[in-house]
Design an enzyme around this catalytic site. Sequence first.
Site, short mmCIF file in Angstrom:
data_model
loop_
_atom_site.label_atom_id
_atom_site.label_comp_id
_atom_site.label_asym_id
_atom_site.label_seq_id
_atom_site.Cartn_x
_atom_site.Cartn_y
_atom_site.Cartn_z
CD GLU A 99 -143.60 -72.27 21.82
OE1 GLU A 99 -142.83 -72.59 20.90
OE2 GLU A 99 -144.84 -72.43 21.78
CB SER A 136 -150.64 -60.49 13.41
OG SER A 136 -149.94 -60.60 12.21
CE LYS A 139 -152.81 -62.62 9.57
NZ LYS A 139 -151.55 -62.34 8.86
#
Length: 500
Positions: A340, A329, A354
């Site tokens: 990224e 999560s 999740k």
Amino acid sequence: MEVVKAVDEQNQVQEQEQNSGLREKSPVIRMKRPYFIMLLVFLVIFASGITAFALSFGKESQPMVIGGSSERDEFAKLYNAYDTLKKGYYKDIDEDKVINGAINGMIQSLDDPYSTYMDEKDAKEFQHSVSSSFEGIGAEIQEKDGHIMIVSPLKGSPAEKAGLKPKDIVIMVDGKSIQGMTSTQAVMLIRGEKGTKVELTIQRPGVEGTIKVPIIRDEIPIETVHGEMVGDGIAKVQITTFSTNTSKELVETLNNLQEKGMKGLILDLRQNPGGLLEQAVSISSMFVPKGKLLFKVEERNGNIEEYKSKNEGNPEFPLVVLIDNGSASASEILAGAVKESAGVPLVGEKSFGKGTVQTVQDFPDGSNVKFTTAKWLTPNGNWIHKKGIEPDYKVAVPDYYNLPYLDPKLELKKGSSSNDVKTAQQMLSVLGFDPGRKDGFFDEKTENAVKAFQQANKLQTNGAITGSTTEKIIGQLQEKIIKDDPQLKKAIEVIKKEMK
């Protein structure tokens, strides 16, 4: 100079995360209502239908009178079923129970482990447990395929000390089957006061049969950030969950470590089940350049909202992040953001996976419904739901990390044969005391290995595994796990290259 120049105070959430010791997985990311008004879409349908059962859930739709002009065709079957039972069932029905069952049925039909319904009683008990204490076993759970699964035990919690692992399936609680229960129902059954005992029967992937895990409930650690120097100017900071004060704790910890000579940071998100979204935004902003994407939220109509870093500058030290299959999560939001948008390497194992966002709607009668409102994407637009985030450096942990819990109350001795004996033999072997075999039969060689262990640790030398001998075996195994930690060693290796 402080490590972090700016932490947006407006992101300090006033709402305390639901953490009563054993926490339901579904609310780990929660969006404020101004961000997600989509719950109205649900309520337009929900309220207009259920008001026929004399429940008033708000003003999102006009009340419906059965048989009147405002009746909606899609609810005709529901009304007919209700009327049929009320008139024709062989005894009087419990109207509230039937209505709550209908609502719960709607939620369950979504086949979404993160959406759930709590009636007035369950919601009241759950909220009471949240507000009154931080006591329980300390684990995140979720419902998956009709089972209750451990997502992650919290650091230092009774669940962690008892040996619960991510992906463990809870079959029974104190001998009572919980098959088919919702995560909310399981929470109510497992939670309890400090000092009380609960026994979970679990199934562990790769382990034959079931395992009984007795746990003494306790106060759950409130601190969510733990920092230490691990040598050569390298600091390790573990975030156990994203709670109300986590970003504040992290800033204080980082500044303290910088005073101790920190030149590189390993951020440990292993076994972190997530938490508040606003905290994930604040913390991700500390490590991602201002204006760069942290993540995106995609609504069901395809609209996408972008969340960008609010930081005024980058920390002046290299960073490596540790993840594993218990990182879920909000942890994955942070891992995806730094990977990224900041080029930070990830070390460890694939994360939990999740990728959805939930909100909670409270109703005037005290019940509530929690449901998924959107999905979140990484900066590059990847949806990691049920897939997880792959680390740049994949490092597995040794098999002995996943050995079952060994109950000190058991007495294992010469002539015994069981899975518990097999576990004890494996533990002895890992600790350097060769039992001669690992098939679960307690023979003379195993007895000699136990005696050698007892002598080395100044214990009663009787050759039996029970009580203090079992506790010592478990304790030394835990120490070895912490000392060996191949994932941390790899992270140190990677960050040393980054520091050059």
